[in-house]
Write an enzyme that holds these catalytic residues in place. Sequence first.
Site, PDB file in Angstrom:
ATOM      1  N   LYS A  95       0.826  -1.206   0.000  1.00  0.00           N
ATOM      2  CA  LYS A  95       0.000   0.000   0.000  1.00  0.00           C
ATOM      3  C   LYS A  95       0.860   1.256   0.000  1.00  0.00           C
ATOM      4  CE  LYS A  95      -2.911  -2.644  -0.456  1.00  0.00           C
ATOM      5  NZ  LYS A  95      -3.564  -2.744  -1.765  1.00  0.00           N
ATOM      6  N   ARG A 105       2.174  14.070 -14.037  1.00  0.00           N
ATOM      7  CA  ARG A 105       1.590  14.116 -15.379  1.00  0.00           C
ATOM      8  C   ARG A 105       0.422  15.097 -15.455  1.00  0.00           C
ATOM      9  NH1 ARG A 105      -0.819   9.832 -16.949  1.00  0.00           N
ATOM     10  NH2 ARG A 105      -0.330  10.103 -19.153  1.00  0.00           N
ATOM     11  N   GLN A 120      -8.001  13.178 -11.751  1.00  0.00           N
ATOM     12  CA  GLN A 120      -7.975  11.825 -11.212  1.00  0.00           C
ATOM     13  C   GLN A 120      -7.642  11.791  -9.721  1.00  0.00           C
ATOM     14  OE1 GLN A 120      -5.179   9.990 -13.883  1.00  0.00           O
ATOM     15  NE2 GLN A 120      -6.776   9.437 -15.354  1.00  0.00           N
ATOM     16  N   HIS A 135      -8.305   6.660   0.079  1.00  0.00           N
ATOM     17  CA  HIS A 135      -7.865   5.273  -0.016  1.00  0.00           C
ATOM     18  C   HIS A 135      -6.363   5.140   0.182  1.00  0.00           C
ATOM     19  CE1 HIS A 135      -8.049   1.086  -1.433  1.00  0.00           C
ATOM     20  NE2 HIS A 135      -6.902   1.347  -2.015  1.00  0.00           N
ATOM     21  N   TYR A 177      -4.070  -4.185 -16.418  1.00  0.00           N
ATOM     22  CA  TYR A 177      -4.794  -3.256 -17.291  1.00  0.00           C
ATOM     23  C   TYR A 177      -4.037  -1.938 -17.405  1.00  0.00           C
ATOM     24  CZ  TYR A 177      -8.500  -0.135 -18.890  1.00  0.00           C
ATOM     25  OH  TYR A 177      -9.221   0.806 -19.590  1.00  0.00           O
ATOM     26  N   LYS A 222     -12.536  -2.678 -20.345  1.00  0.00           N
ATOM     27  CA  LYS A 222     -12.447  -1.591 -19.378  1.00  0.00           C
ATOM     28  C   LYS A 222     -13.682  -1.494 -18.490  1.00  0.00           C
ATOM     29  CE  LYS A 222     -13.592   2.369 -20.782  1.00  0.00           C
ATOM     30  NZ  LYS A 222     -13.660   3.681 -21.464  1.00  0.00           N
ATOM     31  N   THR A 241     -14.970  -2.041 -13.247  1.00  0.00           N
ATOM     32  CA  THR A 241     -15.841  -1.591 -12.174  1.00  0.00           C
ATOM     33  C   THR A 241     -16.673  -2.752 -11.644  1.00  0.00           C
ATOM     34  OG1 THR A 241     -15.965   0.589 -13.221  1.00  0.00           O
ATOM     35  CG2 THR A 241     -17.581   0.096 -11.509  1.00  0.00           C
ATOM     36  N   ARG A 299     -19.456  10.899 -16.486  1.00  0.00           N
ATOM     37  CA  ARG A 299     -18.258  10.568 -15.711  1.00  0.00           C
ATOM     38  C   ARG A 299     -18.169  11.495 -14.524  1.00  0.00           C
ATOM     39  NH1 ARG A 299     -13.544  11.893 -14.000  1.00  0.00           N
ATOM     40  NH2 ARG A 299     -11.717  10.587 -14.156  1.00  0.00           N
TER      41      ARG A 299
END
Length: 320
Positions: A123, A136, A141, A149, A186, A203, A207, A265
């Site tokens: 982690k 980046r 995101q 998390h 992935y 993709k 989820t 989204r």
Amino acid sequence: MLETVKDRVLEAYGSLLAARDPRLKDYPLMESPFSMTAILLAYLFFVLYAGPKFMANRKPFQLKEAMIIYNLSLVGLSAYIVYEFLMSGWATGYTWRCDPCDYSNSPQGLRMARVAWLFLFSKFIELMDTVFFVLRKKHSQITFLHIFHHSFMPWTWWWGVSIVPGGMGSFHAMVNSCVHVIMYFYYGLSAAGPRFQKFLWWKKYMTAIQLTQFVLVSLHVSQWYFMESCDFQVPVIIHLIWLYGTFFFVLFSNFWYQAYIKGKRLPKNTQETTKTNGSTIVTNGSSGVSNGHAIHENGLSNGKKHHENGNALNGKMKKA
């Protein structure tokens, strides 16, 4: 009153320290909670302040090769963790119901303690997910869920691994590592470039895999509430796992609805929809996949692919 509260906090803290498994005290990051807390605070400082400030007047780094190596390395590490969990109990003696933690120095007990620590250590390696986003300049995101998390959950996991490294409470760690094998594979393909996009048709199902993970974890740990007796040593771990599983199931279910049912989204400011002459043009539209922390745009994590949708309008091509 403040003195009473302070005394109770110190008493609870002392009890937690006294309950730690002595077999793990010499492992990296396990000597005290201060070293791991310092790392997580430094992570938050970099992600929320120092990193964005450093990148403010710089172009985004590409980091393609580094991300491929990073993601595929985590595939191997996660697969090894799954194997060790299976060999140290889940495939060699656990009942998959009420399994207490083995605190002995038996080979099996020590093996479970080691892999529990390795899961925790992974982690801290995964903090690099956010570092890549910052470097980046993928600011969309870096969501609250992502930061939560990567910071608060490892902090609670540290206490869980320190006190009860094994038993039925380790089921969620094994399942999470299984998911990470798929997820980081992935990501690795995504970072490798456009020539691998034809292999990323699944993709959307990432989820679904996440939702399945939370269902399995919650169902497994819920058994404890219906048992007449269970000798798992630290029941509070059961409660925390159940809360986490339910919490993330709700969040991911909402994400699934927004991304795949409504076609939107989250967060909303990453998608703009323009309607012209009955045609809908989606700008920066994307569906997302998350592992509880990272949300990927247009099917790519650590390597975003930009899609251009063109509509002919009054003899001109309007591009999203």
